[in-house]
Design a protein around this motif. Structure first.
Motif, PDB file in Angstrom:
ATOM      1  N   ARG A   1       0.746  -1.191  -0.038  1.00 16.50           N
ATOM      2  CA  ARG A   1       0.161   0.076   0.123  1.00 16.50           C
ATOM      3  C   ARG A   1       0.843   1.511  -0.011  1.00 16.50           C
ATOM      4  O   ARG A   1       0.673   2.177  -0.594  1.00 16.50           O
ATOM      5  CB  ARG A   1      -0.816  -0.032   1.106  1.00 16.50           C
ATOM      6  CG  ARG A   1      -1.960   0.748   1.106  1.00 16.50           C
ATOM      7  CD  ARG A   1      -3.288   0.424   2.051  1.00 16.50           C
ATOM      8  NE  ARG A   1      -2.874  -0.057   3.263  1.00 16.50           N
ATOM      9  CZ  ARG A   1      -2.681   0.813   4.392  1.00 16.50           C
ATOM     10  NH1 ARG A   1      -2.978   2.049   4.419  1.00 16.50           N
ATOM     11  NH2 ARG A   1      -2.223   0.166   5.512  1.00 16.50           N
ATOM     12  N   THR A   2       2.029   1.083   0.835  1.00 14.65           N
ATOM     13  CA  THR A   2       2.808   2.206   0.733  1.00 14.65           C
ATOM     14  C   THR A   2       3.232   2.560  -0.450  1.00 14.65           C
ATOM     15  O   THR A   2       3.547   3.751  -0.946  1.00 14.65           O
ATOM     16  CB  THR A   2       3.911   2.134   1.619  1.00 14.65           C
ATOM     17  OG1 THR A   2       3.339   1.764   3.126  1.00 14.65           O
ATOM     18  CG2 THR A   2       4.761   3.341   2.210  1.00 14.65           C
TER      19      THR A   2
ATOM     20  N   THR B   1       0.908   4.199  -3.280  1.00 19.42           N
ATOM     21  CA  THR B   1       0.596   5.449  -3.094  1.00 19.42           C
ATOM     22  C   THR B   1       1.733   6.441  -3.219  1.00 19.42           C
ATOM     23  O   THR B   1       1.846   7.517  -3.106  1.00 19.42           O
ATOM     24  CB  THR B   1      -0.124   5.636  -1.661  1.00 19.42           C
ATOM     25  OG1 THR B   1       0.878   5.378  -0.741  1.00 19.42           O
ATOM     26  CG2 THR B   1      -1.280   5.061  -1.658  1.00 19.42           C
ATOM     27  N   THR B   2       3.000   5.780  -3.425  1.00 15.89           N
ATOM     28  CA  THR B   2       4.263   6.692  -3.840  1.00 15.89           C
ATOM     29  C   THR B   2       4.234   6.851  -5.112  1.00 15.89           C
ATOM     30  O   THR B   2       3.848   5.935  -6.084  1.00 15.89           O
ATOM     31  CB  THR B   2       5.537   6.042  -3.279  1.00 15.89           C
ATOM     32  OG1 THR B   2       5.340   5.690  -1.887  1.00 15.89           O
ATOM     33  CG2 THR B   2       6.502   6.671  -3.580  1.00 15.89           C
TER      34      THR B   2
ATOM     35  N   ALA C   1       9.790   8.047  -8.074  1.00 13.56           N
ATOM     36  CA  ALA C   1      10.413   8.625  -6.596  1.00 13.56           C
ATOM     37  C   ALA C   1      11.417   7.368  -6.068  1.00 13.56           C
ATOM     38  O   ALA C   1      10.756   6.317  -5.630  1.00 13.56           O
ATOM     39  CB  ALA C   1       9.504   9.088  -6.004  1.00 13.56           C
ATOM     40  N   ALA C   2      12.742   7.926  -6.000  1.00  9.36           N
ATOM     41  CA  ALA C   2      13.492   6.989  -5.442  1.00  9.36           C
ATOM     42  C   ALA C   2      13.012   6.618  -4.003  1.00  9.36           C
ATOM     43  O   ALA C   2      12.961   7.427  -3.087  1.00  9.36           O
ATOM     44  CB  ALA C   2      14.970   7.131  -5.308  1.00  9.36           C
ATOM     45  N   THR C   3      12.704   5.225  -3.667  1.00 11.65           N
ATOM     46  CA  THR C   3      11.960   4.868  -2.348  1.00 11.65           C
ATOM     47  C   THR C   3      12.803   4.014  -1.773  1.00 11.65           C
ATOM     48  O   THR C   3      13.124   3.054  -2.420  1.00 11.65           O
ATOM     49  CB  THR C   3      10.513   4.586  -2.676  1.00 11.65           C
ATOM     50  OG1 THR C   3       9.871   5.610  -3.522  1.00 11.65           O
ATOM     51  CG2 THR C   3       9.749   4.352  -1.316  1.00 11.65           C
ATOM     52  N   THR C   4      13.014   4.133  -0.245  1.00 11.80           N
ATOM     53  CA  THR C   4      13.630   2.996   0.553  1.00 11.80           C
ATOM     54  C   THR C   4      12.444   2.530   1.340  1.00 11.80           C
ATOM     55  O   THR C   4      11.536   3.374   2.024  1.00 11.80           O
ATOM     56  CB  THR C   4      14.603   3.651   1.456  1.00 11.80           C
ATOM     57  OG1 THR C   4      15.511   4.208   0.388  1.00 11.80           O
ATOM     58  CG2 THR C   4      15.429   2.515   2.127  1.00 11.80           C
ATOM     59  N   LEU C   5      11.973   1.547   1.530  1.00 11.91           N
ATOM     60  CA  LEU C   5      11.036   0.777   2.346  1.00 11.91           C
ATOM     61  C   LEU C   5      11.422  -0.361   2.988  1.00 11.91           C
ATOM     62  O   LEU C   5      12.009  -1.347   2.475  1.00 11.91           O
ATOM     63  CB  LEU C   5       9.769   0.510   1.421  1.00 11.91           C
ATOM     64  CG  LEU C   5       8.613  -0.038   2.202  1.00 11.91           C
ATOM     65  CD1 LEU C   5       8.190   1.278   3.200  1.00 11.91           C
ATOM     66  CD2 LEU C   5       7.381  -0.407   1.275  1.00 11.91           C
ATOM     67  N   ARG C   6      11.302  -0.354   4.295  1.00 15.20           N
ATOM     68  CA  ARG C   6      11.970  -1.728   4.958  1.00 15.20           C
ATOM     69  C   ARG C   6      10.765  -1.950   6.180  1.00 15.20           C
ATOM     70  O   ARG C   6      10.533  -1.037   6.874  1.00 15.20           O
ATOM     71  CB  ARG C   6      12.953  -1.708   5.484  1.00 15.20           C
ATOM     72  CG  ARG C   6      13.602  -2.799   6.115  1.00 15.20           C
ATOM     73  CD  ARG C   6      15.101  -2.528   6.334  1.00 15.20           C
ATOM     74  NE  ARG C   6      15.350  -1.643   7.177  1.00 15.20           N
ATOM     75  CZ  ARG C   6      15.308  -1.288   8.716  1.00 15.20           C
ATOM     76  NH1 ARG C   6      14.870  -2.373   9.389  1.00 15.20           N
ATOM     77  NH2 ARG C   6      15.353  -0.390   9.251  1.00 15.20           N
TER      78      ARG C   6
END
Lengths: 313, 155
Positions: free
Chosen positions: B69-70, B73-74, B78-83
């Motif tokens: 979900r995160t 909605t990004t 966009a360079a995204t870091t998710l953990r």
């Protein structure tokens, strides 16, 4: 004989022990099950939701700041004001979440902005003609690649049923036009037309004055169906007002101005200030890194702030 | 015919046969009891494992869902870091297990498997795509975003 008696019942004893161990094993297993039930009934970590809340709050807060600084330049340079807003938001969120070991941060050093130009008319009784009424059909800007926050306030009294005021976007291969006019029932109406799609009335409102958000949902407060700004244009375009003498009111359009865009400044009153018609430098959009970190969750991304921009842009 | 007379009376009784019969009966009884108890433990263990794997699977699925979900909605690009960290136990009822993401079906699912006893629990992920298939050893896990797709890794 006494020795023999002492050995009796060994088998039963061993069995007893074996069964006892088995029962202990069952108890341990049940314990595991209880632990599992405990895990199952624990609440869900809400970090992801909070991260999205923080990000949305950042976009909204910085968006409002962007609109405000574009509107009122006396607040200082937009970048400084946006930086201050980013710091304030970081402080507020950090204060809220500190006890949970959360870092909620908007990094001001990553803030970057793209320049834009605001084209506007603030004299609500004036027609949408070029400077001095020189032309009723005139170009506002050429080679525009993005437009946001295009808001018009129009009065029914100036609109015409036959000769419609039009905002035309002329792309490389296609043309998209929005008509603002008075329909047969006397309502302020909005319709679109393009080189691919025929004239299509989207919505109307029975009022003396209507506010229209062209890069948003159309007439404010009305359901304009599938209305979408520049729906069929996929190149840079020229923004043209056609039949500007058939509409009067105010408008405010922010266009992206970091590419080949050229504003037809001669058609505007040029200077800022008390002049009834204005053209002014503005911030079109801004990007900033947002970081939300808890002991079990990390989200870091770049958010783009361009309030009032069509969704597909 | 008093008791004393009976006790001393060995007629018609073979000590050896009596002893063997006694022993055999006792052995049958004891082994029956132990077998029954053993299978009760085994059954309990299997159902405990099944239940625990299901709970762990659901919790991993929740984390994957949150991550999905995160990401959804990004904005793209966009360079995204998710953990997202998942605290799962390393053993369930004494057995190690593996967690694998299976994307071969219409909808990605999680398989949680123990080898001894062989138990497999499948948890649907309720996301359409955006997750890479893979298998990891059960324990503390993280869901990370790698190259636009989510991935389940060991911590």
């Amino acid at each position: 004989m006494a020795d023999v008696r002492r050995d009796r019942g060994q088998l039963i004893l061993v069995t007893g022990f074996a069964l006892a161990f088995t029962l202990v094993a069952v108890v341990l297993l049940l314990n595991t099950v209880i632990y599992t039930e405990n895990i199952a009934s624990r609440g869900i970590d809400r970090s992801a939701d909070e991260a999205l809340e923080f990000r949305d709050a950042a976009i909204e807060g910085l968006g409002d700041t962007l609109i405000a600084t574009n509107h009122n330049r006396s607040d200082g340079a937009p970048v400084t004001v946006l930086n201050d807003t980013a710091k304030s938001l970081t402080e507020i969120f950090t204060r809220i979440h500190t006890e949970e070991g959360t870092v909620a941060e908007l990094d001001p050093s990553t803030l970057s902005t793209r320049p834009g130009t605001v084209l506007q008319q603030s004299d609500s009784s004036r027609e949408f003609t070029s400077e001095g009424g020189a032309a009723v059909s005139w170009d506002l800007a050429a080679d525009v690649n993005a437009t946001r926050n295009a808001r018009f306030t129009v009065h029914r009294s100036a609109l015409d049923t036959a000769t419609h005021f039009q905002v035309q976007l002329d792309g490389d291969t296609e043309t998209w036009t929005v008509h603002i006019y008075e329909d047969a029932s006397g309502n302020i109406s909005l319709a679109t037309e393009s080189s691919l799609l025929s004239f299509d009335k989207k919505c109307s409102v029975d009022a003396a004055t209507a506010e229209i958000h062209l890069t948003g949902d159309g007439i404010v407060g009305r359901d304009c169906g599938d209305y979408q700004w520049a729906a069929s244009i996929d190149s840079n375009y020229t923004i043209t007002f056609i039949n500007g003498d058939n509409a009067a009111g105010t408008y405010n359009i922010t266009i992206n101005d970091d590419g080949p865009t050229s504003v037809n400044s001669g058609a505007f009153n040029g200077a800022t200030g008390s002049s009834p018609r204005e053209i002014d430098a503005a911030v079109y959009s801004a990007t900033i890194r947002v970081r939300y970190e808890t002991p079990t969750f990390l989200y870091e991304s770049t958010v783009r702030i361009a309030p009032g921009e069509p969704d597909d842009d | 015919m008093t008791d004393t007379t009976f006790r001393g009376d060995d007629r018609g009784v073979s000590t050896t046969i009596s002893y063997v019969l006694n022993l055999t009966l006792a052995a049958i009884l004891v082994s029956g009891l132990l077998f029954a108890a053993g299978s009760v433990v085994e059954n309990e263990r299997e159902s405990a494992i099944r239940e625990e794997l299901d709970v762990i699977g659901q919790r991993i699925a929740i984390s994957i869902h949150q991550a999905n979900r995160t990401v959804a909605t990004t904005p793209d690009g966009a360079a995204t870091t998710l953990r997202v960290q998942v605290d799962a136990p390393t053993r369930v009822a004494g057995s190690g297990y593996t967690v694998s993401v299976d994307t071969s079906g219409t909808e990605p699912v999680l398989h949680l498997t123990t080898e001894d006893p062989e138990v497999t629990v499948t948890v649907p992920l309720s996301i359409e795509d955006g997750i890479s298939a893979g298998s990891v050893t059960g324990g503390p896990l993280v869901v990370v975003l790698d190259g636009g797709d989510l991935e389940v890794r060991e911590q």
